[in-house]
Design an enzyme around this catalytic site. Structure first.
Site, PDB file in Angstrom:
ATOM      1  N   LYS A  99     -11.569   0.461  -0.650  1.00  0.00           N
ATOM      2  CA  LYS A  99     -11.595   1.903  -0.828  1.00  0.00           C
ATOM      3  C   LYS A  99     -11.006   2.220  -2.200  1.00  0.00           C
ATOM      4  CE  LYS A  99      -7.474   2.432   2.132  1.00  0.00           C
ATOM      5  NZ  LYS A  99      -7.321   1.216   2.936  1.00  0.00           N
ATOM      6  N   ASP A 106      -2.310   6.630  -3.173  1.00  0.00           N
ATOM      7  CA  ASP A 106      -1.168   5.889  -2.615  1.00  0.00           C
ATOM      8  C   ASP A 106      -0.698   4.809  -3.600  1.00  0.00           C
ATOM      9  OD1 ASP A 106      -3.246   4.052  -2.289  1.00  0.00           O
ATOM     10  OD2 ASP A 106      -2.462   3.276  -0.399  1.00  0.00           O
ATOM     11  N   ASP A 131      -1.051   1.626  -4.080  1.00  0.00           N
ATOM     12  CA  ASP A 131      -1.998   0.690  -4.707  1.00  0.00           C
ATOM     13  C   ASP A 131      -3.311   1.389  -5.072  1.00  0.00           C
ATOM     14  OD1 ASP A 131      -2.681   0.946  -1.986  1.00  0.00           O
ATOM     15  OD2 ASP A 131      -3.597  -1.030  -1.928  1.00  0.00           O
ATOM     16  N   SER A 140       0.795  -1.222   0.000  1.00  0.00           N
ATOM     17  CA  SER A 140       0.000   0.000   0.000  1.00  0.00           C
ATOM     18  C   SER A 140       0.833   1.279   0.000  1.00  0.00           C
ATOM     19  CB  SER A 140      -0.964  -0.048   1.178  1.00  0.00           C
ATOM     20  OG  SER A 140      -1.991   0.881   0.987  1.00  0.00           O
ATOM     21  N   HIS A 141       0.730   2.062   1.086  1.00  0.00           N
ATOM     22  CA  HIS A 141       1.426   3.343   1.140  1.00  0.00           C
ATOM     23  C   HIS A 141       2.848   3.205   1.693  1.00  0.00           C
ATOM     24  CE1 HIS A 141      -0.370   2.363   4.916  1.00  0.00           C
ATOM     25  NE2 HIS A 141       0.493   3.135   5.504  1.00  0.00           N
ATOM     26  N   ASP A 178      -5.721   2.877  -3.524  1.00  0.00           N
ATOM     27  CA  ASP A 178      -6.989   2.826  -2.794  1.00  0.00           C
ATOM     28  C   ASP A 178      -7.179   4.046  -1.888  1.00  0.00           C
ATOM     29  OD1 ASP A 178      -5.056   1.976  -1.020  1.00  0.00           O
ATOM     30  OD2 ASP A 178      -6.174   0.230  -0.294  1.00  0.00           O
ATOM     31  N   ARG A 179      -6.088   4.764  -1.598  1.00  0.00           N
ATOM     32  CA  ARG A 179      -6.232   5.998  -0.797  1.00  0.00           C
ATOM     33  C   ARG A 179      -6.259   7.229  -1.690  1.00  0.00           C
ATOM     34  NH1 ARG A 179      -2.710   5.672   4.683  1.00  0.00           N
ATOM     35  NH2 ARG A 179      -3.187   3.509   5.179  1.00  0.00           N
TER      36      ARG A 179
END
Ligand code: VG1
Ligand code: CO
Length: 583
Positions: free
Chosen positions: A400, A300, A302, A125-126, A304-305
């Site tokens: 998300k 981010d 991936d 992710s982030h 999703d943010r």
């Protein structure tokens, strides 16, 4: 077709620490590269699934393209073949954003009518990427959402007793070329289908939003736009959607070429790490940017943010979800017939609660992590949800969705300006947020992160705060000694959640101190870090008085921050005089 492939049984023994966190297993690449580490986790996952979701099944394997993904994809393909999986779908070059994976599971139909029943998503992710940074892997289910705790607990239990894994002697598959490669095994054929990473997702977005009205907004010379993918996977979707479909200028995109190490940065869309965008938008101390764009956004690693910015203006994620919910029915065709309900994670501010109340919507407060929203959505109880951690989304998928949030904001801006595109001045992001505060009141909000703190010290701090909760009078005495102008605590507990759909209970989901005036302090340990512990402190204060909603948020929250730091003895326990990140 090549020779029949063979399946090998390999002996192995458990690797320490393979407990999935808030969102999958995240560790340093050097840990993932240890012998059998990846193989153990993948086999433990196969063993945790019902056999019909493995044997003969179709699985998606892809991720945000970070370092080690390509190696991991080849290993998972070979293990899938050996475990009886019928076909594996891989996004071209191994790229699929987390929301796109969710969309692919739910929407994509293979040439032979096949549907996927799960996915391995390769991302941390982030968290930063590269040979000395993080890798991650998580499993998503047939509904397109993260595996629930029941499944991740089983995976973890399996990793502690694992003795063997299975792998086929297939050659590596070229995942840079779209097309199907078939192999013949003793039990039938096995296909690897490499497909376009963006088309399913783009199709879904076009079915949700009014692309026409957004196009008109972007075409207005008054409207300027900037999107920063932070070298994550969002870049490939941004090019397709913002430039090719909606006509934005290519120069509106920054850092939109995915890189294995995210260009050496943190692919984390917040005011600290999205430096280039933040500067362009005229934010940050001493910024002299002459004419910042009207609208800015980042995602981010991936995708999703999301972070939403206006000209010299930051929208808190808690406000963002509340505002999207307030405008959804008018501005987004997918929601035209109304919202089923809304939900937020516990530490997210209560801005959404106020909207839910005004609009008479069902409302839910769940623990941190997207998996908790899935059950509500599957049961038709929730349309829009969000987390303070830059996560916003809806029931179009079960993750998300960063690009979705940007499109939602563009829809609101297009709606607000539809008769105004040639007018004197556009309605801005800041105007929309200020109007919202004037109607609903403002939730001042900030989060302090103490990253990579000694794990033992973090545990002690948390234990101390729980102990303190035994006596409210004591808590209030301490607080009075710190600041006399802060209201009293009326409830202090650890958040516990009973899922209204399946009745499952999740305990220890964050330590809460709730104040008489609606203010809140929440303390949690992060479940996504890969080193030491991260303490998160969430601070919130509600202001209804419209003459007091325009203050600087750090200034407005200063008394509560002081109480939080002294009450928790933050410096004493952690040795830190300041947080690593403030958002
Ligand atoms: C963090 C956030 C949480 C989010 C999770 C996964 O978890 O606080 O809200 O759902 O990351 O997001 P934690 O346990 O570190 O606080 V992502 O974009 O990293 O998949
Ligand atoms: Co993410």
């Amino acid at each position: 077709m090549a020779a029949i492939f063979q399946i090998f049984r390999k002996e192995t023994s458990p690797c320490e620490g393979q407990k999935p966190g808030t969102s999958g297993l995240r560790k340093k690449v050097t840990v993932f590269k240890q012998p059998n580490y990846l193989e153990n986790f993948v086999q433990a996952t196969f063993n945790a699934l019902p056999s019909d979701k493995v044997k003969g099944a179709t699985l998606v394997v892809s991720g945000d393209g970070r370092y080690f993904s390509k190696d991991a994809i080849q290993v998972i393909i070979k293990m899938a073949a050996a475990n009886g999986v019928r076909r594996v779908w891989v996004g071209q070059n191994g790229l699929l954003s987390t929301p796109a994976v969710s969309a692919v599971i739910r929407e994509r139909v293979g040439g032979d009518g096949s549907k996927a029943t799960g996915a391995f998503i390769l991302t941390a992710s982030h968290n930063p990427g590269g040979p000395h940074e993080d890798f991650g892997i998580k499993y998503n289910m047939e509904n397109g959402g993260p595996a629930p705790e029941g499944v991740t607990d089983k995976i973890y239990a399996n990793t502690k007793t694992i003795k063997e894994y299975f792998i086929a002697d297939l050659p590596d598959v070229d995942i840079s070329i779209i097309g199907v490669t078939s192999f013949l095994g003793h039990e039938g054929s096995f296909d690897v289908d490499v497909f376009d990473s963006t088309s399913d997702y783009v199709k879904l977005m076009k079915s949700i939003f009014d692309f026409n009205s957004i196009q008109k907004l972007l075409a207005s010379p008054k409207f300027t736009f900037c999107f920063d993918a932070l070298h994550g996977v969002a870049g490939i979707y941004a090019k397709r959607i913002f430039v090719e479909e909606l006509g934005a200028d290519e120069s509106s995109l920054i850092n939109c070429t995915p890189k294995e190490d995210f260009g050496g940065g943190h692919p984390d869309p917040n005011l600290t790490y999205a430096k280039e965008l933040v500067a362009r938008m005229g934010l940050g101390k001493g910024n002299t940017q002459a004419e910042p764009p009207e609208f800015g956004a980042a995602a981010d690693g991936d995708a999703d943010r999301n972070m939403i910015l206006g000209k010299r203006f930051f929208v808190t994620p808690s406000d963002s979800v509340a505002i999207i919910a307030a405008y959804a029915v008018q501005t987004i065709p997918y929601f035209a017939s109304g919202l089923k309900g809304v939900a937020r994670s516990m530490p997210t501010s209560a801005a959404l609660d106020v909207v839910a109340k005004h609009l008479n919507l069902k409302f839910f407060e769940v623990p941190t992590g997207w998996k908790f929203f899935g059950n509500l959505m599957d049961a038709g109880l929730c349309s829009i949800c969000g987390e303070e951690s830059f996560g916003t989304g809806s029931d179009h998928i079960r993750e998300k969705d960063g690009i979705w949030a940007v499109l939602a904001w563009l829809s609101i801006l297009a709606f607000k300006n539809k008769d105004n595109l040639n007018g004197e001045k556009l309605v801005t992001v800041e105007d929309i947020v200020c109007q919202h505060w004037a109607t609903y009141g403002r939730h001042y909000y900030t989060r302090y992160d103490y990253e990579n703190v000694d794990a033992g010290a973090a545990k002690e701090l948390m234990a101390y705060l729980v102990n303190l909760q035994a006596s409210l009078p004591d808590v209030n005495n301490i607080i009075k000694g710190i600041r006399s102008d802060v209201s009293g605590v009326i409830q202090a507990d650890e958040f516990e959640y009973k899922d209204p759909v399946d009745g499952s209970i999740s305990k220890h989901q964050g330590i809460r101190y709730l104040f008489e005036d609606g203010s809140r302090l929440v303390f949690r340990l992060s479940g996504t870090g890969s080193e030491g512990a991260t303490i998160r402190l969430y601070i919130e204060q509600y202001e209804k008085d419209s003459s007091k909603i325009g203050r600087d948020s750090q200034e407005a929250l200063a008394p509560l921050v002081e109480v939080a730091l002294k009450l928790s003895k933050m410096q004493e326990f952690t040795g830190r005089s300041a947080p690593t990140v403030i958002t």
